[in-house]
Enzyme design. Structure first.
Site, short mmCIF file in Angstrom:
data_model
loop_
_atom_site.label_atom_id
_atom_site.label_comp_id
_atom_site.label_asym_id
_atom_site.label_seq_id
_atom_site.Cartn_x
_atom_site.Cartn_y
_atom_site.Cartn_z
N ALA A 126 0.77 -1.25 0.00
CA ALA A 126 0.00 0.00 0.00
C ALA A 126 0.80 1.30 0.00
O ALA A 126 0.29 2.32 -0.45
CB ALA A 126 -0.94 0.01 1.20
N ALA A 127 2.02 1.31 0.56
CA ALA A 127 2.71 2.59 0.74
C ALA A 127 3.23 3.13 -0.58
O ALA A 127 3.60 2.34 -1.45
CB ALA A 127 3.87 2.41 1.71
N PRO A 128 3.28 4.44 -0.76
CA PRO A 128 2.97 5.50 0.21
C PRO A 128 1.48 5.82 0.36
O PRO A 128 1.13 6.67 1.17
CB PRO A 128 3.71 6.72 -0.35
CG PRO A 128 3.73 6.49 -1.83
CD PRO A 128 3.84 5.00 -2.01
N SER A 130 -1.04 6.25 -2.39
CA SER A 130 -1.83 6.96 -3.40
C SER A 130 -3.10 6.16 -3.70
O SER A 130 -4.20 6.73 -3.79
CB SER A 130 -1.03 7.21 -4.68
OG SER A 130 -0.60 6.01 -5.25
N GLU A 149 1.75 -3.02 4.29
CA GLU A 149 3.03 -2.58 3.72
C GLU A 149 4.17 -3.28 4.46
O GLU A 149 4.16 -3.35 5.68
CB GLU A 149 3.16 -1.05 3.81
CG GLU A 149 4.51 -0.48 3.47
CD GLU A 149 5.00 -0.85 2.07
OE1 GLU A 149 4.23 -0.75 1.10
OE2 GLU A 149 6.18 -1.25 1.96
N ASP A 176 4.85 -9.29 5.12
CA ASP A 176 5.06 -9.74 3.76
C ASP A 176 3.66 -10.16 3.28
O ASP A 176 3.01 -11.01 3.90
CB ASP A 176 6.01 -10.94 3.78
CG ASP A 176 6.29 -11.47 2.38
OD1 ASP A 176 5.43 -11.29 1.50
OD2 ASP A 176 7.35 -12.07 2.18
N CYS A 247 4.10 -0.97 -12.10
CA CYS A 247 4.53 0.17 -12.91
C CYS A 247 5.75 -0.26 -13.72
O CYS A 247 6.74 0.46 -13.80
CB CYS A 247 4.81 1.39 -12.04
SG CYS A 247 5.99 1.10 -10.74
N1 SAM Z 1 0.29 1.02 -3.94
C1 SAM Z 1 1.28 2.03 -3.61
C2 SAM Z 1 0.75 3.39 -3.98
O1 SAM Z 1 -0.04 3.48 -4.92
O2 SAM Z 1 1.08 4.38 -3.31
C3 SAM Z 1 2.60 1.73 -4.29
C4 SAM Z 1 3.09 0.37 -3.97
S1 SAM Z 1 4.70 0.01 -4.57
C5 SAM Z 1 4.41 -0.33 -6.22
C6 SAM Z 1 4.97 -1.55 -3.89
C7 SAM Z 1 5.09 -1.55 -2.39
O3 SAM Z 1 5.21 -2.92 -1.97
C8 SAM Z 1 6.32 -0.85 -1.84
O4 SAM Z 1 5.92 0.09 -0.88
C9 SAM Z 1 7.13 -1.95 -1.18
O5 SAM Z 1 7.79 -1.52 0.00
C10 SAM Z 1 6.06 -2.96 -0.85
N2 SAM Z 1 6.50 -4.37 -0.74
C11 SAM Z 1 7.63 -4.95 -1.21
N3 SAM Z 1 7.60 -6.27 -0.95
C12 SAM Z 1 6.44 -6.53 -0.33
C13 SAM Z 1 5.84 -7.69 0.21
N4 SAM Z 1 6.44 -8.88 0.12
N5 SAM Z 1 4.65 -7.58 0.82
C14 SAM Z 1 4.02 -6.37 0.91
N6 SAM Z 1 4.54 -5.24 0.42
C15 SAM Z 1 5.73 -5.31 -0.19
#
Ligand code: SAM
EC number: 2.1.1.178
Length: 476
Positions: A126-128, A130, A149, A176, A247
């Site tokens: 979810a982070a950050p 949006s 996250e 995770d 992305c």
């Molecule tokens: N959805 C977010 C937004 O729109 O603001 C962007 C998400 S970004 C593409 C992917 C996110 O997944 C990152 O914040 C990363 O830290 C997190 N991440 C990485 N491995 C992960 C895991 N195994 N489980 C959950 N989150 C994970």
């Protein structure tokens, strides 16, 4: 033009091999080197699109609608002295700075009758925030949204964004995301998996995004994505809808990840065609019905979006309940909650919605559907901290003010621009109004809340959390 954008030859050869025949590599490279258009999304939890446009146009903001998101706009400003993040409207959560193509996954998630605003939803990465804030706005803070996250530092940013945007229906978790299928099988009505990815679509924002690009690294991340998608699929209720997005552009992280799920559970779900998601969507649509947004198609970042519907259950060998730890909250007894809610209504003319829970010196407002996941998942933060208690009473929080202050019909003070700037710099203010009040007061600028203060004579004592104090370059 970004002449320094790093586009290594082995990456361009890889892309040339998968670029659809009707698109050109020259245009791809040219668009990767072109700076991104700025875009924002209006936060309808706080303001309608019409009211936002009416407020910003006189300030020289030109807002061009993003065709796939009712609340999204490309933005150009006559005066760019103040960074967007330091405008009064951003500080009070009226909009979120979000790349236009990144608005697509949530549009796809809600463009079907299965996704209801009062349901139980999951945003698995979810982070950050949006997309979490975009989902919460479409849910109108109803139901419940679990926002997960894995990264601790990014979790803090997520929390700050939820508070700024007045989101009250989220439970934040820190795992995770592959645990959801094990711990919460068939729990969610709708899921967004905006997966961690190699970010090939983001070079227009970050010219070094491809510095460490290699086939090996995308294969590695694709294996993670497959695990996350499979787990999310188990966590989805039969009849539910799941959106998988990235992305990035490589087939390994997109089409192949979807195919891996199809190979395992193909008879239990189907992918929807997104060709009609918005006018011109077919320009980015693949034969399978996914949206593969190359940056040159809509002059945006690169993106990938797939949506599936689960038709029936699948055997889940993953299931095992998660470790919970101690749950430190207790429902607030009616003899404490009712007088408190009555007092808040009497002072501010608004009634907080949700269930009140307490722990040591804090009172929280949990989302309506929280009981459906209570005892099944350990949360980092649930809903909204309403108040801190002390011997002789309680103090309402900044986050309460950001969520409820705009709707208050009394107990607020309107600042002029000079005082609003002072307030955001952490200083006390002496507002020019007929009579000073007493006690806690919601501090607003042009009808929208900046934070809480307390009347001391004719002065409003500043109660802005220290980490939100800005020292320069604020709105003018
Ligand atoms: N959805 C977010 C937004 O729109 O603001 C962007 C998400 S970004 C593409 C992917 C996110 O997944 C990152 O914040 C990363 O830290 C997190 N991440 C990485 N491995 C992960 C895991 N195994 N489980 C959950 N989150 C994970």
């Amino acid at each position: 033009m970004h002449d320094n954008t790093y586009l290594p030859d082995h990456f361009l050869r890889h892309i040339a091999a998968i670029m659809p025949a009707h698109l050109s590599m020259d245009e791809f490279v040219a668009s990767c080197r072109r700076p991104l258009r700025r875009s924002i999304r209006v936060n309808t939890l706080k303001i309608s699109v019409a009211a936002f446009v009416a407020r910003m146009q006189p300030l020289g903001w030109q807002l061009d609608p993003v065709p796939w998101c009712d609340t999204g706009f490309w933005l150009s400003r006559e005066d760019e002295r103040v960074p967007l993040g330091n405008t009064a409207e951003h500080l009070s959560g009226l909009f979120y700075i979000q790349e236009a193509s990144s608005m697509l996954p949530v549009t796809a998630l809600f463009a079907c009758e299965q996704t209801q605003r009062d349901g139980m939803l999951l945003d698995a990465a979810a982070a950050p925030g949006s997309k979490t804030t975009q989902i919460a706005a479409l849910m109108d803070n109803q139901g419940m949204l679990v926002a997960n996250e894995y990264s601790s530092s990014r979790l803090k940013v997520l929390s700050a964004n939820l508070q700024r945007c007045g989101v009250t229906n989220v439970g934040m978790t820190h795992f995770d995301a592959k645990v959801f299928g094990q711990w919460l099988p068939e729990t969610f009505d709708a899921i967004l998996l905006d997966a961690p990815c190699s970010g090939e679509g983001t070079v227009r924002k970050d010219e070094d995004a491809l510095r460490n690009w290699s086939i090996e690294s995308i294969d590695e991340i694709a294996a993670v994505q497959q695990g996350l998608l499979e787990s999310a699929f188990h966590a989805l209720k039969p009849g539910g809808v799941l959106v998988y997005s990235t992305c990035t552009l490589s087939l390994q992280e997109n089409q192949a990840v979807c195919q891996s799920l199809q190979d395992k559970f193909g008879d239990a779900f189907s992918f929807d065609s997104l060709a009609d998601l918005f006018p011109a969507a077919e320009k980015a649509c693949t034969p399978e019905g996914y949206l593969h947004v190359w940056p040159q198609i809509f002059d945006s970042e690169g993106f990938f979006v797939a949506r599936l519907r689960k038709q029936h259950s699948v055997p889940n060998t993953m299931f095992k309940p998660g470790k919970l730890g101690k749950f430190p909250f207790l429902p607030l007894p009616a003899k404490e909650s009712e007088p408190m809610l009555r007092e808040i209504e009497a002072a501010f003319g608004v009634v907080p919605q949700g269930n009140l829970f307490g722990r040591s010196e804090e009172i929280w407002l949990f989302p309506q559907l929280f009981e459906q996941v209570q005892g099944k998942l350990r949360f980092d933060r649930i809903g909204l901290k309403l108040a801190e208690t002390f011997k002789k009473g309680y103090r309402l929080t900044h986050e309460w003010a950001l969520a409820y202050g705009d709707g208050a019909s009394k107990g607020f003070v309107e600042l002029d621009i000079a005082d609003a700037r002072e307030f955001m710099m952490g200083r006390d203010v002496w507002p020019e109004q007929e009579a000073a009040g007493t006690g806690e007061v919601i501090v607003r600028y042009q009808g929208h809340t900046l934070g809480m203060g307390k009347w001391v004579g004719s002065r409003v004592k500043n109660a802005l959390p220290r980490e939100l104090v800005r020292d320069n370059n604020l709105f003018v």
